[in-house]
Design a protein around this motif. Structure first.
Motif, mmCIF file in Angstrom:
data_model
loop_
_atom_site.group_PDB
_atom_site.id
_atom_site.type_symbol
_atom_site.label_atom_id
_atom_site.label_comp_id
_atom_site.label_asym_id
_atom_site.label_seq_id
_atom_site.Cartn_x
_atom_site.Cartn_y
_atom_site.Cartn_z
ATOM 1 N N GLU A 1 0.844 -1.196 0.000
ATOM 2 C CA GLU A 1 0.000 0.000 0.000
ATOM 3 C C GLU A 1 0.879 1.246 0.000
ATOM 4 O OE1 GLU A 1 -3.055 0.201 2.887
ATOM 5 O OE2 GLU A 1 -3.807 -1.821 2.507
ATOM 6 N N LEU A 2 0.456 2.243 -0.762
ATOM 7 C CA LEU A 2 1.174 3.507 -0.855
ATOM 8 C C LEU A 2 0.253 4.640 -0.412
ATOM 9 C CD1 LEU A 2 3.536 5.342 -1.903
ATOM 10 C CD2 LEU A 2 2.340 5.346 -4.111
ATOM 11 N N ASP A 3 0.686 5.390 0.570
ATOM 12 C CA ASP A 3 -0.024 6.610 0.983
ATOM 13 C C ASP A 3 0.733 7.794 0.410
ATOM 14 O OD1 ASP A 3 -2.285 5.766 2.575
ATOM 15 O OD2 ASP A 3 -0.831 5.011 4.023
ATOM 16 N N TRP A 4 0.066 8.565 -0.429
ATOM 17 C CA TRP A 4 0.746 9.622 -1.150
ATOM 18 C C TRP A 4 -0.192 10.828 -1.253
ATOM 19 C CZ3 TRP A 4 5.564 10.122 -1.475
ATOM 20 C CH2 TRP A 4 6.195 10.928 -2.428
ATOM 21 N N HIS A 5 0.208 11.788 -2.041
ATOM 22 C CA HIS A 5 -0.667 12.929 -2.282
ATOM 23 C C HIS A 5 -0.380 13.487 -3.674
ATOM 24 C CE1 HIS A 5 3.054 14.646 -0.578
ATOM 25 N NE2 HIS A 5 2.845 15.623 -1.450
ATOM 26 N N LEU A 6 -1.383 14.104 -4.283
ATOM 27 C CA LEU A 6 -1.225 14.731 -5.586
ATOM 28 C C LEU A 6 -0.583 16.102 -5.430
ATOM 29 C CD1 LEU A 6 -4.722 13.785 -7.052
ATOM 30 C CD2 LEU A 6 -2.564 12.528 -7.271
ATOM 31 N N GLU A 7 -0.269 16.731 -6.553
ATOM 32 C CA GLU A 7 0.398 18.036 -6.506
ATOM 33 C C GLU A 7 -0.449 19.084 -5.800
ATOM 34 O OE1 GLU A 7 1.476 19.114 -10.451
ATOM 35 O OE2 GLU A 7 3.192 17.747 -10.530
ATOM 36 N N ASP A 8 -1.789 18.930 -5.884
ATOM 37 C CA ASP A 8 -2.639 19.922 -5.220
ATOM 38 C C ASP A 8 -2.905 19.567 -3.757
ATOM 39 O OD1 ASP A 8 -4.361 17.801 -5.346
ATOM 40 O OD2 ASP A 8 -5.873 18.778 -6.603
ATOM 41 N N GLY A 9 -2.236 18.516 -3.264
ATOM 42 C CA GLY A 9 -2.379 18.125 -1.878
ATOM 43 C C GLY A 9 -3.430 17.069 -1.608
ATOM 44 N N THR A 10 -4.209 16.661 -2.606
ATOM 45 C CA THR A 10 -5.238 15.636 -2.418
ATOM 46 C C THR A 10 -4.594 14.320 -2.013
ATOM 47 O OG1 THR A 10 -6.668 16.662 -4.083
ATOM 48 C CG2 THR A 10 -7.119 14.366 -3.525
ATOM 49 N N ALA A 11 -5.050 13.748 -0.922
ATOM 50 C CA ALA A 11 -4.503 12.467 -0.453
ATOM 51 C C ALA A 11 -4.861 11.350 -1.433
ATOM 52 C CB ALA A 11 -5.043 12.151 0.937
ATOM 53 N N LEU A 12 -3.911 10.403 -1.599
ATOM 54 C CA LEU A 12 -4.112 9.290 -2.525
ATOM 55 C C LEU A 12 -3.524 8.021 -1.920
ATOM 56 C CD1 LEU A 12 -4.815 8.036 -5.317
ATOM 57 C CD2 LEU A 12 -2.522 8.759 -6.070
ATOM 58 N N ARG A 13 -4.324 6.976 -1.924
ATOM 59 C CA ARG A 13 -3.839 5.664 -1.477
ATOM 60 C C ARG A 13 -3.930 4.693 -2.645
ATOM 61 N NH1 ARG A 13 -5.946 3.034 3.998
ATOM 62 N NH2 ARG A 13 -4.452 4.601 4.733
ATOM 63 N N VAL A 14 -2.852 3.935 -2.850
ATOM 64 C CA VAL A 14 -2.818 2.912 -3.898
ATOM 65 C C VAL A 14 -2.503 1.573 -3.234
ATOM 66 C CG1 VAL A 14 -1.765 2.142 -6.055
ATOM 67 C CG2 VAL A 14 -2.003 4.599 -5.596
ATOM 68 N N LYS A 15 -3.389 0.617 -3.438
ATOM 69 C CA LYS A 15 -3.190 -0.730 -2.881
ATOM 70 C C LYS A 15 -2.936 -1.690 -4.026
ATOM 71 C CE LYS A 15 -5.360 -4.305 -0.031
ATOM 72 N NZ LYS A 15 -6.579 -4.690 0.734
ATOM 73 N N GLN A 16 -1.814 -2.386 -3.959
ATOM 74 C CA GLN A 16 -1.452 -3.353 -5.002
ATOM 75 C C GLN A 16 -1.534 -4.762 -4.447
ATOM 76 O OE1 GLN A 16 1.914 -2.764 -7.944
ATOM 77 N NE2 GLN A 16 2.816 -4.377 -6.699
ATOM 78 N N GLU A 17 -2.173 -5.651 -5.197
ATOM 79 C CA GLU A 17 -2.309 -7.057 -4.809
ATOM 80 C C GLU A 17 -1.830 -7.936 -5.956
ATOM 81 O OE1 GLU A 17 -6.183 -7.651 -2.291
ATOM 82 O OE2 GLU A 17 -6.599 -6.128 -3.819
ATOM 83 N N THR A 18 -0.965 -8.910 -5.649
ATOM 84 C CA THR A 18 -0.419 -9.772 -6.699
ATOM 85 C C THR A 18 0.274 -10.979 -6.092
ATOM 86 O OG1 THR A 18 1.047 -9.841 -8.626
ATOM 87 C CG2 THR A 18 1.790 -8.536 -6.753
ATOM 88 N N GLN A 19 0.426 -12.015 -6.899
ATOM 89 C CA GLN A 19 1.272 -13.159 -6.550
ATOM 90 C C GLN A 19 2.510 -13.185 -7.452
ATOM 91 O OE1 GLN A 19 -2.140 -16.096 -6.713
ATOM 92 N NE2 GLN A 19 -1.128 -16.845 -4.865
ATOM 93 N N TYR A 20 2.831 -12.039 -8.014
ATOM 94 C CA TYR A 20 4.034 -11.846 -8.827
ATOM 95 C C TYR A 20 5.269 -12.211 -7.996
ATOM 96 C CZ TYR A 20 6.925 -9.059 -12.103
ATOM 97 O OH TYR A 20 7.829 -8.628 -13.032
ATOM 98 N N PRO A 21 6.281 -12.892 -8.510
ATOM 99 C CA PRO A 21 6.482 -13.215 -9.915
ATOM 100 C C PRO A 21 5.948 -14.577 -10.353
ATOM 101 C CG PRO A 21 8.454 -13.784 -8.716
ATOM 102 C CD PRO A 21 7.470 -13.242 -7.698
ATOM 103 N N TRP A 22 5.180 -15.246 -9.504
ATOM 104 C CA TRP A 22 4.673 -16.576 -9.886
ATOM 105 C C TRP A 22 3.475 -16.475 -10.817
ATOM 106 C CZ3 TRP A 22 8.827 -18.593 -8.787
ATOM 107 C CH2 TRP A 22 9.483 -18.401 -7.571
ATOM 108 N N LYS A 23 2.679 -15.429 -10.645
ATOM 109 C CA LYS A 23 1.542 -15.200 -11.530
ATOM 110 C C LYS A 23 1.621 -13.779 -12.079
ATOM 111 C CE LYS A 23 -1.553 -18.494 -9.279
ATOM 112 N NZ LYS A 23 -2.891 -18.718 -8.651
ATOM 113 N N GLY A 24 1.106 -13.593 -13.283
ATOM 114 C CA GLY A 24 1.247 -12.312 -13.952
ATOM 115 C C GLY A 24 0.116 -11.338 -13.706
#
Length: 208
Positions: A1-24
């Motif tokens: 999970e990434l907690d970040w913010h845009l240039e205008d200050g808007t909060a942004l969360r990105v959650k990544q889910e994967t079984q990489y590198p075993w599955k694509g």
């Protein structure tokens, strides 16, 4: 999970889910604090020949291996980006100037290079070669081996008599192809070798 913010200050969360590198398959869920327009740049790996990118189930065009894909849109909380990369095992040849690899191939699956290690083989590694290289490799996940890895299996062959039993030199007209026997080859990821003691290992495998 990434907690970040845009240039205008808007909060942004990105959650990544994967079984990489075993599955694509890779899924990213974007959650801006409020609906906002911005660009998401996703890397499409150069090793993947077939790729699919979808946003909320809708296919995105312009996907190219080895490049970044820019997705600019108005994002709202809960939007999902799905990346699907090809994980088909592929045989790789080296530049012809690398004389040591003449007549040999290496094996890749996804971002990983594979190898033959002695504990997995039924004959000495130096006596092994691939057979029927055009046939597909079988992939099997073994959760108990080396921390959990995908093993690749394929038809192979082994010399019945070690090459060392042949004369060091002989007339080319008298040379005969050494007798071989069929057997199954088992490949493990190259990064995982040398964890079961000191054993022979081979990345570049002869292709008769």
């Amino acid at each position: 999970e990434l907690d970040w913010h845009l240039e205008d200050g808007t909060a942004l969360r990105v959650k990544q889910e994967t079984q990489y590198p075993w599955k694509g398959l890779v899924t990213m869920t974007l959650t801006p604090a409020q609906t906002a327009e911005f660009a998401l740049h996703v890397r499409i790996p150069g090793w993947s020949r077939r790729n699919s990118v979808r946003v909320n189930g809708q296919t995105v065009t312009g996907v190219a291996s080895g490049k970044y894909l820019t997705i600019r849109r108005s994002w709202k909380p809960g939007d999902r980006v799905t990346l699907d990369f090809s994980m088909t095992p592929e045989l790789i040849a080296s530049n012809p100037l690398v004389r040591e690899n003449t007549g040999k191939v290496a094996l890749e699956r996804g971002p990983l290079v594979y190898c033959l290690e002695q504990p997995d083989q039924l004959a000495p590694v130096d006596d092994l070669a691939l057979r029927e290289a055009s046939k597909p490799f079988a992939a099997e996940f073994d959760k108990d081996l080396l921390g959990g890895i995908v093993i690749l299996k394929h038809e192979g062959e082994a010399f019945v008599k070690p090459l060392g039993d042949q004369p060091l030199y002989q007339p080319a007209a008298l040379e005969k192809k050494p007798a071989t026997k069929p057997l199954e080859l088992r490949f493990i990821p190259y990064y995982a070798w040398a964890n079961r003691g000191q054993h022979a290992m081979e990345v570049w495998v002869p292709l008769p």
